[in-house]
Structures are given as C-alpha cells and as structure tokens.
Design a protein around this motif. Structure first.
Motif, PDB file in Angstrom:
ATOM      1  N   LEU A   9       0.626  -1.443  -0.084  1.00 38.95           N
ATOM      2  CA  LEU A   9      -0.145  -0.003  -0.011  1.00 38.95           C
ATOM      3  C   LEU A   9       0.894   1.315  -0.148  1.00 38.95           C
ATOM      4  O   LEU A   9       0.638   2.360  -0.464  1.00 38.95           O
ATOM      5  CB  LEU A   9      -0.967  -0.020   1.277  1.00 38.95           C
ATOM      6  N   GLN A  10       2.089   1.139   0.827  1.00 39.76           N
ATOM      7  CA  GLN A  10       2.774   2.388   0.637  1.00 39.76           C
ATOM      8  C   GLN A  10       3.177   2.679  -0.744  1.00 39.76           C
ATOM      9  O   GLN A  10       3.813   4.064  -1.020  1.00 39.76           O
ATOM     10  CB  GLN A  10       4.069   2.195   1.411  1.00 39.76           C
ATOM     11  N   ASP A  11       3.302   1.845  -1.753  1.00 39.02           N
ATOM     12  CA  ASP A  11       3.387   2.203  -3.166  1.00 39.02           C
ATOM     13  C   ASP A  11       2.405   2.807  -4.324  1.00 39.02           C
ATOM     14  O   ASP A  11       2.621   3.034  -5.195  1.00 39.02           O
ATOM     15  CB  ASP A  11       4.137   1.268  -3.875  1.00 39.02           C
ATOM     16  N   LEU A  12       1.058   2.874  -3.380  1.00 38.46           N
ATOM     17  CA  LEU A  12       0.180   3.223  -4.186  1.00 38.46           C
ATOM     18  C   LEU A  12       0.136   4.654  -4.758  1.00 38.46           C
ATOM     19  O   LEU A  12       0.459   5.603  -3.767  1.00 38.46           O
ATOM     20  CB  LEU A  12      -1.163   3.075  -3.243  1.00 38.46           C
ATOM     21  N   PRO A  13      -0.386   4.791  -5.522  1.00 42.90           N
ATOM     22  CA  PRO A  13      -0.352   6.503  -6.120  1.00 42.90           C
ATOM     23  C   PRO A  13      -1.752   7.053  -5.520  1.00 42.90           C
ATOM     24  O   PRO A  13      -2.650   6.178  -5.319  1.00 42.90           O
ATOM     25  CB  PRO A  13      -0.493   6.297  -7.591  1.00 42.90           C
ATOM     26  N   GLY A  14      -1.635   8.379  -5.262  1.00 45.04           N
ATOM     27  CA  GLY A  14      -2.752   8.926  -4.522  1.00 45.04           C
ATOM     28  C   GLY A  14      -3.053   9.011  -3.269  1.00 45.04           C
ATOM     29  O   GLY A  14      -1.750   8.570  -2.715  1.00 45.04           O
ATOM     30  N   PHE A  15      -3.990   9.121  -2.832  1.00 41.75           N
ATOM     31  CA  PHE A  15      -4.149   8.922  -1.200  1.00 41.75           C
ATOM     32  C   PHE A  15      -5.194   8.367  -0.501  1.00 41.75           C
ATOM     33  O   PHE A  15      -5.405   8.371   0.502  1.00 41.75           O
ATOM     34  CB  PHE A  15      -4.218  10.570  -0.759  1.00 41.75           C
ATOM     35  N   GLY A  16      -6.107   7.663  -1.344  1.00 39.58           N
ATOM     36  CA  GLY A  16      -7.095   7.055  -0.995  1.00 39.58           C
ATOM     37  C   GLY A  16      -8.092   6.581  -1.872  1.00 39.58           C
ATOM     38  O   GLY A  16      -7.885   6.891  -3.189  1.00 39.58           O
ATOM     39  N   LEU A  17      -9.498   6.316  -1.459  1.00 42.06           N
ATOM     40  CA  LEU A  17     -10.431   5.866  -2.321  1.00 42.06           C
ATOM     41  C   LEU A  17     -11.960   6.023  -1.825  1.00 42.06           C
ATOM     42  O   LEU A  17     -11.884   5.850  -0.487  1.00 42.06           O
ATOM     43  CB  LEU A  17     -10.428   4.378  -2.844  1.00 42.06           C
ATOM     44  N   LEU A  18     -12.815   6.361  -2.440  1.00 45.77           N
ATOM     45  CA  LEU A  18     -14.154   6.387  -1.968  1.00 45.77           C
ATOM     46  C   LEU A  18     -14.782   5.095  -2.742  1.00 45.77           C
ATOM     47  O   LEU A  18     -14.722   4.772  -3.860  1.00 45.77           O
ATOM     48  CB  LEU A  18     -14.663   7.579  -2.601  1.00 45.77           C
ATOM     49  N   ASN A  19     -15.723   4.565  -1.721  1.00 44.80           N
ATOM     50  CA  ASN A  19     -16.396   3.501  -2.424  1.00 44.80           C
ATOM     51  C   ASN A  19     -17.965   3.817  -2.565  1.00 44.80           C
ATOM     52  O   ASN A  19     -18.679   4.103  -1.673  1.00 44.80           O
ATOM     53  CB  ASN A  19     -16.527   2.337  -1.093  1.00 44.80           C
TER      54      ASN A  19
END
Length: 159
Positions: A9-19
């Motif tokens: 997860l530390q390599d994910l782009p962005g900052f989060g997601l909405l469901n």
C-alpha cells in the motif's frame, strides 16, 4: 500486498479511495496515511484511515468496536486487499455519531430565509455563519470564516 501491480500500500499512487454504494460495502472511504506521510509506520506496515457509517448507515454508531473493525476489514478485503491479507492491527477507533452534517431537502430555501433575515437588519451587523452556509469540508469552513471575518472587520471599522 495488493492483487495488482502496486504491491505494498505504501507504493499506491494517490491518497485513498471512495466506495460507491454500488460496491456493496458499508465503508465509505479509506485514506492510506502511510502513503501520504512517510515514516509514520514501519516499512512492513500500512496505516489506513477508514470512514464508515454516514446518514445512510446510522446503525454503525451503535455497534461495538469489534463489530465495526470486522465490517471495515471485510470491506477492505472486498475492494482493496487480498482476502488472505494479515489481520489488521487497530491503532484506534473513534465513533462520531453526527460527524458530517447532512443538507436535507429544503436546505436552500432555509439559506435564502437566513439571507433575508440578515438583510433586514438596518445598517447590517447580523451575520449567521456556520458550515451549513458554506459546505462541511474543513477548507470551505475556513475560507467562509476568513471571508466573513473581513466583512465583520469592515463593518466594525466603519462604526
């Protein structure tokens, strides 16, 4: 590890997601704090801030902490994590039963009524302020407060 090319997860782009509700999960969204703020956790961990409940699922507010944690974990495994990901280590949980105000039907008419009340005060001097006027997001509240502070100062300086 994620089931896509990003891996940790530390390599994910962005900052989060909405469901979206169409995902069939109760959790509204997630912020991956360990991506946003490096050094907040050991390399082999990730910090997630999760939002669950809201006006469409108020029952969350009366659930036991362990049940809320289980609901969030179940949702994470459906939308973000592999099903065999390690069990979560929970740093904390905070339930805010009425955290984000909801604009109900008739809100715009109420705002027009407030504007009318403000304008009826001869010479000004009445300001009705709050997140119900400008938006519930923190930046909106700060901007609205800052702009109205200028109006109030101008009014007071003219007296």
């Amino acid at each position: 590890e994620l089931s896509n090319e990003f891996g940790n997860l530390q390599d994910l782009p962005g900052f989060g997601l909405l469901n979206p509700r169409s995902e069939g999960v109760r959790t509204l969204g997630h912020l991956w704090s360990s991506s946003l703020f490096s050094g907040r956790c050991p390399d082999n961990y990730n910090i997630l801030l999760n939002y669950i409940g809201g006006s469409r699922d108020p029952a969350i507010g009366s659930m036991e902490d362990d049940d809320i944690i289980a609901a969030v974990d179940k949702d994470l495994r459906k939308v973000l994590l592999k099903t065999d990901a390690p069990q979560p280590k929970v740093l904390g949980i905070k339930v805010w039963p009425t955290a984000i105000p909801q604009y109900e039907l008739g809100h715009l008419e109420l705002m027009k009524e407030l504007e009318g009340l403000e304008s009826k005060v001869e010479g000004g001097g009445l300001w009705i302020c709050g997140n119900y006027r400008s938006g519930v997001a923190f930046p909106d509240c700060v901007t609205f407060g800052y702009e109205h502070a200028k109006v109030v100062k101008e009014y007071l300086d003219s007296r």
